[in-house]
Structure formats: structure tokens, C-alpha cells
Design an enzyme around this catalytic site. Structure first.
Site, PDB file in Angstrom:
ATOM      1  N   HIS A 150      -7.287   2.839  -4.112  1.00 59.44           N
ATOM      2  CA  HIS A 150      -7.147   3.207  -2.604  1.00 59.44           C
ATOM      3  C   HIS A 150      -6.888   4.985  -1.821  1.00 59.44           C
ATOM      4  O   HIS A 150      -5.497   5.389  -1.147  1.00 59.44           O
ATOM      5  CB  HIS A 150      -4.337   2.367  -2.009  1.00 59.44           C
ATOM      6  N   HIS A 170      -6.382   9.783   0.328  1.00 53.66           N
ATOM      7  CA  HIS A 170      -6.058   8.942   1.247  1.00 53.66           C
ATOM      8  C   HIS A 170      -5.875   9.660   2.858  1.00 53.66           C
ATOM      9  O   HIS A 170      -5.682   9.300   3.911  1.00 53.66           O
ATOM     10  CB  HIS A 170      -4.199   8.607   2.214  1.00 53.66           C
ATOM     11  N   HIS A 183       3.336  -2.682   3.187  1.00 47.42           N
ATOM     12  CA  HIS A 183       3.579  -1.077   2.585  1.00 47.42           C
ATOM     13  C   HIS A 183       4.415  -1.117   1.676  1.00 47.42           C
ATOM     14  O   HIS A 183       5.989  -0.752   2.109  1.00 47.42           O
ATOM     15  CB  HIS A 183       3.347   0.108   3.611  1.00 47.42           C
ATOM     16  N   TYR A 200      -6.974   2.790   6.464  1.00 45.01           N
ATOM     17  CA  TYR A 200      -7.202   2.673   7.310  1.00 45.01           C
ATOM     18  C   TYR A 200      -8.003   1.669   7.886  1.00 45.01           C
ATOM     19  O   TYR A 200      -8.622   1.156   9.003  1.00 45.01           O
ATOM     20  CB  TYR A 200      -7.314   3.569   8.403  1.00 45.01           C
ATOM     21  N   ASP A 218       1.091  -1.094  -0.207  1.00 45.63           N
ATOM     22  CA  ASP A 218       0.068  -0.164  -0.062  1.00 45.63           C
ATOM     23  C   ASP A 218       0.499   1.008   0.172  1.00 45.63           C
ATOM     24  O   ASP A 218       2.095   1.521   0.733  1.00 45.63           O
ATOM     25  CB  ASP A 218      -0.707   0.108   1.048  1.00 45.63           C
ATOM     26  N   ASP A 219       0.555   2.667  -0.296  1.00 44.72           N
ATOM     27  CA  ASP A 219       0.666   3.741  -0.298  1.00 44.72           C
ATOM     28  C   ASP A 219       1.992   3.728  -1.305  1.00 44.72           C
ATOM     29  O   ASP A 219       2.489   5.258  -1.501  1.00 44.72           O
ATOM     30  CB  ASP A 219       0.891   3.774   0.947  1.00 44.72           C
TER      31      ASP A 219
HETATM   32 NI    NI Z   1      -3.047   3.333   3.706  1.00 47.43          NI
END
Ligand code: NI
Length: 308
Positions: free
Chosen positions: A169, A173, A264, A210, A118-119
Site C-alpha cells: 500500500h 501513503h 481500515h 486513495y 488498509d493503512d
Molecule cells: Ni490507505
């Protein structure tokens, strides 16, 4: 008349509880302070603030909890020998079967697992991770942030070119559960459009930052974007940067067939942890698939047995 044994047991219990309370208080205060600092400093991480997770405190009991050092987490043994290569698997990705739209894991009849990052995209960590995945023929799923896609479109294109799956995603965020339906729609739409513009593919699944999206909102998102909501079954808390070996150990402990691993690629420690983690999972016989591949492998419920 008071039973002396009962009285003794009561005193022992009371003393034990007082001792526990005295010992726990400074740690609890420290944890709270630390938790606040981590929370305020980690807003870019997926699980930094999990608003839906209910924190449960252990019920008071007379038997003291074992000290952490005494807790032996059952980590399955990893066979030695050469590391196998993840097999090529041409799987259809039809996840329209079944009524559920939220998944933390998928019931499958095989030793399949999906690892997710993720991210990203991140200009250094993501390409480094892609090399590791390519060397093992592992396909992963990347839940990307639209803003980062706009900043590093070439990294996303490379990720897609190498056969990985891209998931939505969100663009910014933010905690989606605090937004209105129209704000959620706008935010997820911007991320989807950024992905399409950069790499020419549509995200097939989404993961809320989250993990925060209530049941009604999930249905709204699914009806508008057609993307199942993907959570996770293994969370190594890598955003807290506990060190590569801890990240690896937590993933290996939590890994199971049908599982979805959260990680991540934003964090270098997570990428550092991957060679050992991936090799150990391959040695244990896991076969890596993307999230929508895993969804397509979902076992049918034994409906025939119920109907007869
Ligand atoms: Ni995230």
C-alpha cells in the site's frame, strides 16, 4: 393562447425547483466546508480523497428525489442460529490468467468474498482484529504502509503467521498518480522491502492509496512488481468514523459474491464493527478468501461458445 394547464404545470415545476434549490444551498455549503475539513484531516485514509472519482450531481428533474428516510436500502436478511465457521480452503493463488491487471471485484462461481484492511499495521487495532478473524477462521488481506511496517514489524509478523495475506500500500501513503514513475517505483519498492524484512513474504498484489494510479502507471507498476492493482467493490467510508453499526450496515448492504470489501484496521470503529459484520456475512453463506485466492478463482470467460 396560453393553455392554463400547461401554465399551471410550469409554475408548479418552477416553484418546486426553486424550493429544492433554496433547501439545498445551506446543506451544500455545509457539505463543502465539512468535506474540506474531512479532507484536510484524513490524509491517512485510503479514500479520504479519491481524485479519480467523478462527483456526479443528479440531473434536475420534476420528480423530487425521495427523502433519505424513505430510501430503504435492500439489506438481505441474516439467518439466525449459530454462526458458522469459515471453512479451511487450500487454494492455489495463480492469478496470471486473464489480461486484466486491475480489479474492483472478481467474477467467481461461488459465494466467495475478500475482506481487506488498509493503512496498518496498528499496534492495538490490528492485534484486536486478528483475534476476531482467528476466532472465525477468516483469512483477510492487509494492505500495509511501509513506514508503519517499520514501526510495528512484530504485528506484521503475527499477521503473516496467522495465515493472512499482505499487500503493498506504498511506503508513505502519498497520492501515487502525482509522482513520477521513478518516485512510484522507489516508494513501492521501499514498502515491499519493509514487508520482506519484517515478515519474509513478498506482497502479491498492491492497492494505491486513495485508489489513485492512472492506467499507464498501473502497467508500469505491474511490469516492475508483478502485482495486480486491487481496488474495491464495497466502501463503507469507515475512515469518516460514522460509527460501528453504520460501517457494518454498509458492508452488509454492499457485500456480494466475488466482492472486495475495503476497510481500515487503522480505525478502532472499524474493528469494533467486525464481529457483527463477519458473523452476519458467515450466516449469509459467504466464504472468506484472500485477494490472491479470489483472483485465482476467476471464472473463465465462455470463449468456446464464441468460437464455435
Ligand atoms: Ni490507505
Amino acid at each position: 393562447m396560453e393553455n392554463p394547464l400547461t401554465s399551471l404545470a410550469y409554475k408548479t415545476l418552477t416553484h418546486s425547483l426553486q424550493a429544492e434549490a433554496t433547501e439545498a444551498s445551506p446543506a451544500l455549503r455545509s457539505l463543502t466546508r465539512r468535506g474540506f475539513l474531512l479532507l484536510s484531516g484524513s490524509l491517512a485514509s485510503c479514500t479520504a480523497a479519491v481524485p479519480l472519482a467523478k462527483v456526479t450531481t443528479p440531473a434536475t428533474q420534476s420528480t423530487p428525489y425521495p427523502k433519505p428516510a424513505a430510501l430503504k436500502l435492500a439489506r438481505p436478511p441474516v439467518p439466525s442460529g449459530p454462526v458458522p465457521r469459515n471453512p479451511d480452503m487450500a487454494l492455489r493463488s495463480n492469478f496470471s490468467r486473464g489480461s486484466s491487471i486491475t480489479f474492483t471485484r472478481v467474477p467467481v462461481s461461488g459465494n466467495y468474498i475478500a475482506i481487506t484492511f488498509d493503512d496498518g499495521p496498528h499496534p492495538q487495532n490490528t492485534p484486536r482484529l486478528l483475534e476476531m478473524l482467528s476466532a472465525r477462521n477468516i483469512k483477510a488481506t492487509f494492505y500495509v504502509i511501509g513506514q508503519s511496517v517499520n514501526n510495528y514489524p512484530a504485528v506484521l509478523r503475527r499477521t503473516v503467521d496467522e495465515g493472512h495475506e499482505i499487500g503493498n500500500h506504498s511506503h508513505t501513503h502519498r497520492l501515487l498518480s502525482k509522482l513520477s514513475d521513478s518516485e512510484i517505483s522507489l516508494d513501492l519498492g521501499r514498502c515491499r522491502d519493509a514487508i520482506v524484512k519484517a515478515a519474509g513474504v513478498q506482497p502479491r498484489t498492491m492497492r494505491p492509496p486513495y485508489g489513485g494510479l492512472n492506467v499507464r502507471q498501473r502497467e508500469v507498476v505491474y511490469s516492475e512488481f508483478g502485482t495486480p492493482i486491487i481496488l474495491w467493490s464495497v466502501d463503507p467510508l469507515d475512515w469518516k468514523r460514522p460509527g460501528a453499526s453504520v460501517i457494518s450496515s454498509r458492508i452488509l448492504t454492499g457485500a456480494s459474491a466475488g466482492g472486495i470489501v475495503l476497510a481500515h484496521d487503522l480505525h478502532s470503529q472499524t474493528v469494533d464493527a467486525m464481529p457483527a459484520t463477519l458473523d452476519a456475512l458467515l450466516r449469509r453463506g459467504f466464504q472468506f478468501v484472500t485477494v490472491s485466492q479470489l483472483l485465482a478463482m476467476k471464472s473463465e470467460p465462455a470463449a468456446a461458445a464464441v468460437q464455435s
